[in-house]
Design a protein around this motif. Structure first.
Motif, PDB file in Angstrom:
ATOM      1  N   THR A 245       0.586  -1.323   0.325  1.00 19.13           N
ATOM      2  CA  THR A 245      -0.134  -0.185  -0.372  1.00 19.13           C
ATOM      3  C   THR A 245       0.895   1.228   0.130  1.00 19.13           C
ATOM      4  N   ARG A 256      -1.897  -4.873   2.732  1.00 16.88           N
ATOM      5  CA  ARG A 256      -2.848  -4.758   2.432  1.00 16.88           C
ATOM      6  C   ARG A 256      -2.997  -6.531   2.743  1.00 16.88           C
ATOM      7  N   ASN A 276      -6.167  -3.576   6.072  1.00 16.84           N
ATOM      8  CA  ASN A 276      -5.075  -2.735   6.110  1.00 16.84           C
ATOM      9  C   ASN A 276      -5.645  -1.845   7.508  1.00 16.84           C
ATOM     10  N   THR A 278      -6.560   0.897   8.483  1.00 13.26           N
ATOM     11  CA  THR A 278      -7.310   0.958   8.717  1.00 13.26           C
ATOM     12  C   THR A 278      -8.137   0.881   9.786  1.00 13.26           C
ATOM     13  N   LEU A 281     -12.611  -4.619   6.716  1.00 12.99           N
ATOM     14  CA  LEU A 281     -13.941  -3.712   5.285  1.00 12.99           C
ATOM     15  C   LEU A 281     -14.621  -5.290   5.212  1.00 12.99           C
ATOM     16  N   ASP A 286     -11.922  -0.529   0.989  1.00 14.33           N
ATOM     17  CA  ASP A 286     -10.519  -0.132   1.516  1.00 14.33           C
ATOM     18  C   ASP A 286     -11.634   0.015   3.228  1.00 14.33           C
ATOM     19  N   PRO A 287     -11.173   0.206   4.140  1.00 17.89           N
ATOM     20  CA  PRO A 287     -12.325   0.441   5.259  1.00 17.89           C
ATOM     21  C   PRO A 287     -12.167   1.783   5.587  1.00 17.89           C
ATOM     22  N   THR A 288     -13.129   2.825   6.536  1.00 23.58           N
ATOM     23  CA  THR A 288     -12.910   3.388   6.745  1.00 23.58           C
ATOM     24  C   THR A 288     -12.785   3.776   8.135  1.00 23.58           C
ATOM     25  N   HIS A 289     -13.097   2.799   8.864  1.00 22.44           N
ATOM     26  CA  HIS A 289     -13.749   2.824  10.444  1.00 22.44           C
ATOM     27  C   HIS A 289     -12.871   0.863  10.939  1.00 22.44           C
ATOM     28  N   THR A 290     -12.570   1.040  12.520  1.00 30.51           N
ATOM     29  CA  THR A 290     -11.809  -0.385  12.656  1.00 30.51           C
ATOM     30  C   THR A 290     -12.978  -1.790  11.891  1.00 30.51           C
ATOM     31  N   THR A 292     -15.990  -1.878   8.685  1.00 30.86           N
ATOM     32  CA  THR A 292     -16.764  -1.210   8.230  1.00 30.86           C
ATOM     33  C   THR A 292     -16.774  -2.200   7.445  1.00 30.86           C
TER      34      THR A 292
END
Length: 561
Positions: A245, A256, A276, A278, A281, A286-290, A292
């Motif tokens: 990444t 990732r 990854n 973050t 997901l 790509d996840p935005t939170h722990t 997603t």
């Protein structure tokens, strides 16, 4: 400078170091380089038809007592087999037979086992002086296992060759393969007095610019693939893959990890999980939170039963029609369950569906606190709208009942045991900390000073709905609907104090007289013929028909018009 690998060290690099060491004297095909070993340094020259293990013969000599016990490796049509002289004949080496090899310069080596048709043996000269012994190198054929045991003191090398069995790798060997195929389970065992363990390491080096440069962002670092035979070819069913990444450099190794699976009736795997720096997901991005979930997900299901298809109980958390829903569901013999919100101090808000699909708040209980002013549930939004009316808490049931059914939109019912001396309010409405409306546990209602009660302007508002219902005003004792004298009734209700009736209280109209003693049938007749019956304490009064010219104080003047 070339060197041998360090035992217990050079982890991951020993193969490279060993190759550099061997390439000093060996060609890439394993043979000695020209000039490394001269004619005066060996008595094992190449000869027509093979290699004589000792002697300077131009070809394999006839067996005799002088060459008894010597070995000869044929490289002609004999199939590359190994022969030994018995003194009277050359005998092909066979499996399970131990053969001794005696060098002309002293020392001895023992060979045990046999070679198959594709095996080859390279043997270097032994030496008479201590430390001058030379290594015997064996190049393995297909399915051939070779183990050696050195006896330096006796100038011996014991070699065991087992042909026709699967190849085993030494626990100390670190071979390099261009590829590896296994038809059975592969086990990787690690035993060491250390806190780290063994495993499978996949290494990636290079990019589209150069094979030895650093890995760049997006490059594959490695994958693990699972395939199944479909009757024609092997098809990929699932795989995991790791991608960089960021551009790799010292201290920058971002990557990732993704998992792909193939749906029933499909041929191509689809990404299901991505991890990854973050978070995680589920759904492939790509996840935005722990943790997603993507836009297209069906939400989260948490089962209360092992059965997830027929007789189940589950909770769902999902988006539907732009509404975020948290619900419980049941199927078959499953039971409809409640939803409870609780905190560490015992606050509990429970939503119970009552055995049906429609939910309601069942209880708010469990909080035990000795803190002054503690609140069970606090709803404290901040309204910043420029128009419209914000509603903090709305109770808006839809009622469609029949028969004797009824409903209560808001039920307040404290259970009082021991209470303190402070205020006990069922409703306490304030604005900025100032009381506006208070309903206490005795049913007393207090309005803010200057507060009004407004009623409808059509059918009016009743205060008291029965004649037996007691009322009182201005701190008067409540009484039922009074009868008798009006002034007395008003006084008892508390509407007047020290009641009197003045002439000015009657501003217009007539005063009907039916008990004045006149027997007049009309008011006009009563005005001209008013008599007061004689009685103790009363005097007779006559009323004339002519008005006095100038009435004085104390005169009674009755207008007959």
């Amino acid at each position: 400078m070339a060197r041998l690998p360090i035992v217990g060290g050079d982890a991951g690099n020993w193969g490279t170091i060993l190759n550099e060491y061997l390439q000093v004297s060996h060609a890439s095909d394993g043979t000695l380089k020209s000039g490394v070993v001269g004619a005066t340094q060996t008595d094992l020259p190449s000869v027509a038809g093979g290699l004589l293990l000792r002697g300077t013969f131009a070809s394999r000599p006839a067996a005799s007592s002088t060459n008894s016990g010597l070995y000869y490796l044929a490289t002609d049509n004999n199939g590359g087999t190994l022969w030994q002289s018995t003194g009277s004949a050359w005998v092909q080496v066979s499996a399970g037979v131990t053969h001794g090899v005696t060098h002309s310069s002293g020392g001895a080596d023992a060979l045990t086992g046999s070679l198959d048709a594709t095996a080859r043996v390279n043997i270097a000269k032994g030496g008479s002086a201590a430390g001058s012994r030379r290594q015997i190198n064996f190049i393995e054929g297909s399915n051939t296992t070779i183990t050696t045991s050195d006896d330096a003191a006796n100038e011996k090398v014991d070699v065991t060759i087992t042909a026709g069995t699967p190849q085993d790798l030494s626990t100390t060997a670190s071979p390099t393969f261009a590829g590896l195929t296994a038809n059975g389970v592969i086990y990787s065992a690690f035993q060491n007095q250390a806190n780290w363990g063994g495993g499978l390491v996949v290494r990636k080096r290079g990019n589209t610019t150069a094979a030895t440069d650093a890995v760049v962002n997006g490059a594959e670092l490695g994958y693990h693939q699972f395939e199944g035979w479909d009757g024609t070819v092997y098809g990929r069913g699932a795989y995991v893959i790791t991608n960089a990444t960021q551009d790799f450099s010292t201290g920058n190794h971002g990557a990732r990890y993704a998992i792909f699976t193939t749906a029933n009736g499909q041929a191509d795997a689809v990404e299901r999980v991505r991890i990854n720096d973050t978070g995680v997901l589920i759904g492939g991005a790509d996840p935005t939170h722990t943790l997603t979930l993507p836009y297209s997900s069906t939400g989260i299901a948490l089962y209360n039963t092992a059965d997830q298809t027929t007789n189940y109980e589950r909770g769902l958390f999902y988006w539907a029609s732009n509404v975020l829903s948290l619900v419980t569901q049941k199927g078959g013999a499953g039971v409809a369950r409640a939803i409870s919100f609780a905190t560490g101090d015992g606050t509990n808000l429970q939503l119970n569906n009552g055995g049906s699909a429609s939910g309601y708040i069942q209880e708010l209980s469990g909080k035990t606190s000795t803190t002054a002013g503690a609140a069970g549930v606090v709803v404290a939004p901040t309204w910043q709208a420029a128009s419209g009316t914000n509603i903090t808490h709305s109770i808006a049931p839809t009622v469609s009942q029949s028969g004797t059914a009824g409903y209560t939109a808001l039920h307040i019912n404290p259970t009082e045991g021991t209470t303190g001396s402070g205020s006990k309010r069922l409703i306490h409405a304030q604005v900025g900390g100032s009381d506006r409306f208070v309903l206490d546990n005795a049913g007393d209602i207090t309005l803010a000073d200057g507060g009004d009660i407004s009623a409808g302007s059509t059918t009016g508002t009743k205060i008291g709905t029965a004649t037996t219902q007691k009322l009182g005003f201005y701190n008067a004792t409540p009484i039922v609907q009074p009868t008798g004298a009006a002034l007395t009734a008003l006084s008892n209700l508390g509407l007047v104090a020290s009641p009197t009736l003045a002439a000015s209280d009657i501003s217009s109209g007539t005063l009907p007289v039916d008990r004045g003693g006149t027997n007049a049938s009309t008011a006009a007749g009563a005005r001209t013929n008013l008599a007061v019956a004689e009685a103790s304490g009363f005097a007779k009064m006559s009323v004339g028909t002519v008005a006095p010219t100038s009435p004085t104080v104390g005169d009674l003047w009755v207008d007959t018009n």
